[in-house]
Write an enzyme that holds these catalytic residues in place. Structure first.
Site, mmCIF file in Angstrom:
data_model
loop_
_atom_site.group_PDB
_atom_site.id
_atom_site.type_symbol
_atom_site.label_atom_id
_atom_site.label_comp_id
_atom_site.label_asym_id
_atom_site.label_seq_id
_atom_site.Cartn_x
_atom_site.Cartn_y
_atom_site.Cartn_z
ATOM 1 N N CYS A 117 0.816 -1.225 0.000
ATOM 2 C CA CYS A 117 0.000 0.000 0.000
ATOM 3 C C CYS A 117 0.851 1.277 0.000
ATOM 4 O O CYS A 117 0.365 2.339 -0.385
ATOM 5 C CB CYS A 117 -0.950 0.001 1.190
ATOM 6 N N HIS A 255 -3.460 7.341 1.903
ATOM 7 C CA HIS A 255 -3.828 5.993 1.474
ATOM 8 C C HIS A 255 -5.230 5.700 1.996
ATOM 9 O O HIS A 255 -5.540 5.973 3.154
ATOM 10 C CB HIS A 255 -2.827 4.992 2.039
ATOM 11 N N ASN A 285 -10.062 0.000 -0.566
ATOM 12 C CA ASN A 285 -8.600 0.058 -0.483
ATOM 13 C C ASN A 285 -8.017 -0.542 -1.765
ATOM 14 O O ASN A 285 -8.114 -1.752 -1.990
ATOM 15 C CB ASN A 285 -8.159 -0.733 0.758
#
Ligand code: UT7
Length: 328
Positions: A117, A255, A285
């Site tokens: 990520c 993020h 996500n």
């Protein structure tokens, strides 16, 4: 004027999402979950899921083409492509080389970055160093993922959280006056990793261990706890590097893992929530794609404008985390 220095300036951005959008209600017909649980615990309402023929490279190529169009730069002028992904098309060659071929660019640098990520922050910082070091003039930095293909669709604690997509920025090396506070470009960036936590968020397979692709596994509560602490501290580091304070920031592009992490991090730094770009509600996500996807959305809808001071931040498997401060 002080002696000019090279800076990596964002010339344009682009993004791409799979055609199919899956709502929480649709997911709840396949796994033991509810729209209410997902919204309350994460803020997620929908995500895009790649269909047949949609791959990490196809989404990355589309996002890259849109970024090049926004920058008004031809693919032939790109001499560096760094693609952040944990879901490459193949183990090798690097998906970046597939994108390079699709774009008709030849001969420059092209490689993938695996920092999950945080991948976009790692890729951006690497491109910044290559540009400032004179190894390249114009770079495409891409975050692209098809996480739907490594999810365990029987595991409700993970499969509801992720989505697919791609985002890209075009960077160009430009001489600026470092004493000019309005000078555009990447002003500061910081990266971190701590492998002691690599069993908190991982894929349980791979070519060298199981010879299978494997599925994503996560100890969500632990990741959550570390995310808030690490993100707040790395944001403070980049601000200190630049001699700035949280109040100077126009936009935070975080993020997009969980709305509660976004809120808690903003609260820790006393940043007003209206300065935080939120896309987790409709993208979920998307790992390395989430920061450039959110950035591109906010540029295109007119929120982020030239001259704005923007901070990108991310945290993910490894653990890895990082932040970058950029004047648009
Ligand atoms: O991108 C990399 C970074 N990743 C992250 O930042 C993720 C960080 N973690 C999180 O976002 C949160 O920890 C989660 C969203 C993953 C989980 O939220 P939580 O508030 O920490 O929930 P929990 O894991 O403590 O689970 C609470 C309850 C459990 O039931 P019991 O044991 O209390 O009876 C779970 O079994 O919620 C249950 N549960 C679900 N219920 C309905 C877990 N997943 C679901 C689900 N639907 N999908």
């Amino acid at each position: 004027m002080t002696r000019p220095v090279l800076r990596a300036v964002i010339r344009g951005s682009g993004s791409a999402l799979p055609e199919r959008c899956v709502t929480n209600a649709e997911l709840a017909t396949q796994v033991d979950t509810t729209d209410a649980w997902i919204v309350e615990r994460t803020g997620i309402r929908a995500r895009h899921i790649a269909g047949d023929g949609e791959t990490t490279s196809s989404l990355a190529t589309l996002a890259a083409r849109r970024a090049l169009a926004a920058a008004g730069i031809d693919a032939a002028a790109i001499d560096c492509i760094i693609l952040a992904t944990a879901t490459p098309d193949q183990t090798f060659p690097a998906t970046a080389t597939i994108v390079q071929h699709n774009l008709g660019a030849h001969g420059g640098i092209a490689f993938d970055v695996a920092a999950v990520c945080s991948g976009f922050l790692y890729a951006l910082t690497t491109a910044d160093a290559l540009l400032r070091g004179g190894n390249a003039r114009r770079a495409l930095v891409i975050g692209a993922e098809t996480f739907s293909r490594i999810l365990d669709w029987q595991d409700r604690t993970t499969c509801v959280l992720f989505g697919d997509g791609a985002g890209a920025v075009v960077l160009e090396a430009v001489e600026v006056d470092p004493a000019d506070p309005a000078a555009p470009g990447i002003i500061a960036s910081r990266l971190h990793a701590d492998g002691a936590y690599n069993d908190m968020l991982y894929v349980d397979g791979g070519p060298s261990t199981t010879q299978t692709v494997g599925k994503l596994r996560m100890k969500g509560r632990e990741v959550f706890r570390h995310a808030v602490t690490n993100l707040a501290s790395v944001l403070e580091e980049v601000l200190a590097d630049a001699g700035l304070v949280a109040g100077d920031i126009d936009w935070v592009v975080p993020h997009q893992a969980n709305l509660r992490i976004l809120d808690a991090t903003a609260r820790k730094l006393a940043l007003p929530p209206e300065k935080v770009i939120v896309t987790v509600d409709h993208h979920a996500n998307t790992s390395a794609a989430s920061v450039p996807l959110a950035f591109d959305e906010a540029v295109r809808d007119g929120r982020i404008k030239p001259g704005d001071l923007v901070v990108f931040e991310a945290m993910g498997g490894g653990f890895t985390w990082g932040a970058a401060l950029v004047r648009i």
